[in-house]
Design a protein around this motif. Structure first.
Motif, PDB file in Angstrom:
ATOM      1  N   HIS A 107       0.531  -1.195  -0.147  1.00 17.57           N
ATOM      2  CA  HIS A 107       0.229  -0.027   0.324  1.00 17.57           C
ATOM      3  C   HIS A 107       0.846   1.830  -0.103  1.00 17.57           C
ATOM      4  N   ASN A 108       1.988   1.513  -0.024  1.00 14.23           N
ATOM      5  CA  ASN A 108       2.983   2.235  -0.179  1.00 14.23           C
ATOM      6  C   ASN A 108       2.763   3.430  -1.271  1.00 14.23           C
ATOM      7  N   GLY A 109       2.871   4.649  -1.610  1.00 17.67           N
ATOM      8  CA  GLY A 109       3.011   5.152  -3.027  1.00 17.67           C
ATOM      9  C   GLY A 109       1.431   5.816  -2.718  1.00 17.67           C
ATOM     10  N   LYS A 110       1.013   4.858  -2.372  1.00 13.83           N
ATOM     11  CA  LYS A 110      -0.846   5.682  -3.118  1.00 13.83           C
ATOM     12  C   LYS A 110      -1.324   6.772  -1.862  1.00 13.83           C
ATOM     13  N   GLY A 111      -0.990   7.305  -1.149  1.00 15.03           N
ATOM     14  CA  GLY A 111      -1.173   8.379  -0.661  1.00 15.03           C
ATOM     15  C   GLY A 111      -1.127   8.289   1.191  1.00 15.03           C
ATOM     16  N   TYR A 112      -2.069   7.084   1.651  1.00 16.86           N
ATOM     17  CA  TYR A 112      -2.786   5.981   2.184  1.00 16.86           C
ATOM     18  C   TYR A 112      -1.666   6.839   3.578  1.00 16.86           C
ATOM     19  N   ALA A 113      -0.017   6.519   3.648  1.00 19.74           N
ATOM     20  CA  ALA A 113       0.681   6.964   4.948  1.00 19.74           C
ATOM     21  C   ALA A 113       0.568   8.305   5.291  1.00 19.74           C
ATOM     22  N   THR A 114       0.687   9.839   4.207  1.00 20.10           N
ATOM     23  CA  THR A 114      -0.302  10.847   4.594  1.00 20.10           C
ATOM     24  C   THR A 114      -0.651  11.510   5.459  1.00 20.10           C
TER      25      THR A 114
ATOM     26  N   LEU B 139      -4.123  12.668   9.719  1.00 18.65           N
ATOM     27  CA  LEU B 139      -5.067  12.252  10.982  1.00 18.65           C
ATOM     28  C   LEU B 139      -4.622  12.360  12.389  1.00 18.65           C
ATOM     29  N   ALA B 140      -3.408  11.517  12.162  1.00 16.47           N
ATOM     30  CA  ALA B 140      -3.095  11.415  13.824  1.00 16.47           C
ATOM     31  C   ALA B 140      -2.024  12.590  14.281  1.00 16.47           C
ATOM     32  N   VAL B 141      -2.039  14.112  13.634  1.00 20.48           N
ATOM     33  CA  VAL B 141      -1.383  15.106  13.683  1.00 20.48           C
ATOM     34  C   VAL B 141      -2.529  15.528  14.415  1.00 20.48           C
ATOM     35  N   ASP B 142      -3.269  15.683  13.413  1.00 18.77           N
ATOM     36  CA  ASP B 142      -5.110  16.345  13.506  1.00 18.77           C
ATOM     37  C   ASP B 142      -6.097  15.746  15.249  1.00 18.77           C
ATOM     38  N   TYR B 143      -4.788  14.493  15.808  1.00 17.56           N
ATOM     39  CA  TYR B 143      -5.690  13.946  16.936  1.00 17.56           C
ATOM     40  C   TYR B 143      -4.755  15.050  18.143  1.00 17.56           C
ATOM     41  N   ALA B 144      -3.614  15.230  18.010  1.00 17.51           N
ATOM     42  CA  ALA B 144      -2.987  15.210  19.032  1.00 17.51           C
ATOM     43  C   ALA B 144      -3.345  16.975  18.820  1.00 17.51           C
ATOM     44  N   PHE B 145      -3.502  17.460  18.080  1.00 13.53           N
ATOM     45  CA  PHE B 145      -3.310  19.204  18.172  1.00 13.53           C
ATOM     46  C   PHE B 145      -5.020  19.450  19.139  1.00 13.53           C
ATOM     47  N   ASN B 146      -5.430  19.040  17.822  1.00  7.47           N
ATOM     48  CA  ASN B 146      -7.256  18.919  18.425  1.00  7.47           C
ATOM     49  C   ASN B 146      -7.541  18.023  20.210  1.00  7.47           C
ATOM     50  N   GLU B 147      -7.540  17.076  19.996  1.00  4.82           N
ATOM     51  CA  GLU B 147      -7.873  15.865  20.884  1.00  4.82           C
ATOM     52  C   GLU B 147      -6.963  16.109  21.967  1.00  4.82           C
ATOM     53  N   LEU B 148      -5.299  15.834  22.158  1.00  3.31           N
ATOM     54  CA  LEU B 148      -4.738  16.169  22.588  1.00  3.31           C
ATOM     55  C   LEU B 148      -4.681  17.410  23.083  1.00  3.31           C
ATOM     56  N   GLU B 149      -4.471  18.384  22.529  1.00  2.06           N
ATOM     57  CA  GLU B 149      -3.676  19.924  22.221  1.00  2.06           C
ATOM     58  C   GLU B 149      -2.075  19.799  22.463  1.00  2.06           C
TER      59      GLU B 149
ATOM     60  N   GLU C  70       6.827  15.919   5.225  1.00  2.00           N
ATOM     61  CA  GLU C  70       7.314  16.906   4.807  1.00  2.00           C
ATOM     62  C   GLU C  70       5.489  17.239   3.891  1.00  2.00           C
ATOM     63  N   LYS C  71       4.837  16.142   3.463  1.00  2.00           N
ATOM     64  CA  LYS C  71       3.639  16.457   2.754  1.00  2.00           C
ATOM     65  C   LYS C  71       2.199  16.709   4.037  1.00  2.00           C
ATOM     66  N   ALA C  72       2.661  16.302   4.795  1.00  2.00           N
ATOM     67  CA  ALA C  72       1.404  16.550   6.281  1.00  2.00           C
ATOM     68  C   ALA C  72       2.335  17.560   6.746  1.00  2.00           C
ATOM     69  N   GLY C  73       3.038  18.779   6.433  1.00  2.00           N
ATOM     70  CA  GLY C  73       3.374  19.773   7.035  1.00  2.00           C
ATOM     71  C   GLY C  73       4.370  20.029   7.754  1.00  2.00           C
TER      72      GLY C  73
END
Length: 179
Positions: free
Chosen positions: A103-110, A115-125, A145-148
């Motif tokens: 499943h590499n190279g299909k954008g799933y990891a990005t 999603l994990a970063v969003d959880y870290a910032f918005n749920e875990l603060e 890098e694609k994830a920011g």
């Protein structure tokens, strides 16, 4: 925790142990190129169940948050974790992930990292998420890098992988409201 129609992350449950064992076993050679040494029980159903139970306790204790990466048909294609959570004046964690080789190279990891970063910032603060990647793992660096994430430097000989101390490219992302 979904983005688009392609991938979802959620905490693993004991019901996921068999599927995770298959993921880990089928990708053993691929994953171990980038991972610290693993005990043999890592590749047993009982070992998987113990790790899932421990990850649920770690989340209760606010020290680590582990998720499965699932396709919409609920096929487990990887794992992602926020670990070494530090509170107080740091409010930070490290992120690590593994994705099934097919499943590499299909954008799933990005998408999973976002999603994990969003959880870290918005749920875990949390304020900061850091990652370390072996410099030759260009694909993983691109994912981050694609994830920011931005590159911060090289941590020399900081993680022992397969008996050898490896350099790691340090990347990080800061909560946008804190910049």
């Amino acid at each position: 925790m979904q983005e688009g129609n392609s991938v979802d992350i959620r905490p693993l449950s004991l019901n996921d142990a068999e599927q995770e064992l298959v993921l880990q076993t089928e990708n053993r050679m691929f994953f171990e190129r980038f991972a610290m040494s693993r005990q043999e029980d890592f590749y047993t159903l009982e070992g998987r169940k113990k790790r899932i139970e421990q990850s649920l306790k770690n989340a209760e204790n606010d020290t680590e948050y582990s998720f499965g990466i699932f396709l919409q048909d609920q096929a487990l294609i990887g794992t992602i974790s926020l670990f070494q959570v530090v509170r107080g004046s740091l409010q930070s964690a490290f992120i690590g992930y593994f994705l099934d080789g097919e499943h590499n190279g299909k954008g799933y990891a990005t998408k999973a990292v976002k999603l994990a970063v969003d959880y870290a910032f918005n749920e875990l603060e949390l304020h900061r998420i850091e990652a370390g990647v072996m410099p030759h793992n260009k694909a993983s660096i691109r994912v981050l890098e694609k994830a920011g994430f931005h590159k911060e430097g090289i941590a020399r000989k900081n993680v022992k992988i397969n008996g050898k101390w490896e350099d790691h490219q340090v990347l990080a992302i800061i909560h946008p409201e804190d910049t």
